[in-house]
Design a protein around this motif. Sequence first.
Motif, mmCIF file in Angstrom:
data_model
loop_
_atom_site.group_PDB
_atom_site.id
_atom_site.type_symbol
_atom_site.label_atom_id
_atom_site.label_comp_id
_atom_site.label_asym_id
_atom_site.label_seq_id
_atom_site.Cartn_x
_atom_site.Cartn_y
_atom_site.Cartn_z
ATOM 1 N N SER A 1 21.421 -24.480 -40.516
ATOM 2 C CA SER A 1 23.018 -24.684 -40.657
ATOM 3 C C SER A 1 23.676 -25.403 -39.603
ATOM 4 O O SER A 1 24.488 -26.438 -39.634
ATOM 5 N N LEU A 2 23.359 -25.171 -38.258
ATOM 6 C CA LEU A 2 23.694 -25.523 -37.260
ATOM 7 C C LEU A 2 23.300 -27.228 -37.242
ATOM 8 O O LEU A 2 24.274 -27.830 -36.648
ATOM 9 N N ARG A 3 22.417 -27.597 -37.676
ATOM 10 C CA ARG A 3 21.831 -28.919 -37.505
ATOM 11 C C ARG A 3 22.550 -29.857 -38.844
ATOM 12 O O ARG A 3 22.366 -30.945 -38.735
ATOM 13 N N SER A 4 23.081 -29.079 -39.647
ATOM 14 C CA SER A 4 23.632 -29.892 -41.011
ATOM 15 C C SER A 4 24.269 -31.081 -40.830
ATOM 16 O O SER A 4 24.225 -32.068 -41.491
ATOM 17 N N VAL A 5 25.447 -30.809 -40.015
ATOM 18 C CA VAL A 5 26.336 -32.068 -39.780
ATOM 19 C C VAL A 5 25.688 -33.078 -39.250
ATOM 20 O O VAL A 5 26.049 -34.192 -39.696
ATOM 21 N N ALA A 6 25.447 -33.067 -38.131
ATOM 22 C CA ALA A 6 24.631 -33.962 -37.249
ATOM 23 C C ALA A 6 23.332 -34.447 -38.019
ATOM 24 O O ALA A 6 23.185 -35.742 -37.723
ATOM 25 N N TYR A 7 22.509 -33.729 -38.602
ATOM 26 C CA TYR A 7 21.556 -34.389 -39.311
ATOM 27 C C TYR A 7 21.924 -35.301 -40.662
ATOM 28 O O TYR A 7 21.363 -36.301 -40.803
ATOM 29 N N HIS A 8 23.177 -34.702 -41.154
ATOM 30 C CA HIS A 8 23.542 -35.803 -42.368
ATOM 31 C C HIS A 8 24.257 -36.885 -41.623
ATOM 32 O O HIS A 8 23.829 -38.124 -42.220
ATOM 33 N N ARG A 9 24.687 -36.976 -40.428
ATOM 34 C CA ARG A 9 25.088 -38.313 -39.899
ATOM 35 C C ARG A 9 24.144 -39.223 -39.588
ATOM 36 O O ARG A 9 24.169 -40.462 -40.119
ATOM 37 N N ILE A 10 23.197 -38.717 -39.070
ATOM 38 C CA ILE A 10 22.008 -39.718 -38.507
ATOM 39 C C ILE A 10 21.443 -40.260 -39.750
ATOM 40 O O ILE A 10 20.948 -41.426 -39.680
#
Length: 228
Positions: free
Chosen positions: A129-138
């Motif tokens: 969950s914590l990684r979701s936003v940054a992961y989607h960006r990269i």
Amino acid sequence: MPKAAAKPRIYASDNMAERQSRILKAARELLSDGEANLTINRLCQRADVAARTVYRAFGDREGVIQAVIAEHMEAIMSFLAVAPLKGDIESVFREYDWITAELFRGAAFARVIVGFYFSQNPRPQALVSLRSVAYHRITAWMHYAAEQGYLSPALDRDRIALHQVDTEYVQFNKWAAGQIAGDRVADELKANFLMTAIIASHGPERERLTDLLADAHARLGASALVAE
């Protein structure tokens, strides 16, 4: 790609679902003043529920925090989905400007999120969950770069993405620890992303990204370590 984070238990009873919603709302309010402010007793008083209801729905205090963060991340993803990231570096920069503004609107809660990411025994579901936003960006940038023909094909995209996510949280952690001033956060995040993008790209675009990084470094000046 990370699997979707497990969600809090959902009960058939409308009454239980309503209590669960109250618990999450109360927890978010308490966490907005810092993690130490959230105790089971305070949470029960604020949400007007019994402790057994909290434990039944979320397992423990950490489960409550995890659920609040998951809800927050899902809200960010939903908001960003209204105007999907194109993937070019300029779009990435605009998203960082928005993320930084949100950071300052809820600084205490943002510090809770950062602290949860660096906890000694993070729960796998919470990390997804914590990684979701940054992961989607990269990954959006890498997809765009691949379409444009300047993404290095031999690299493991998932490793690149997870590296970027980890280093982004390092920048947030520096901010939380007072090592990055508020007016430098957006530029630090952009510079960090550019370093990952430069490693992953080739050709004229890599040169352009390097020039952008040089501009970012010029704005930021010497690092704290060098300044000392």
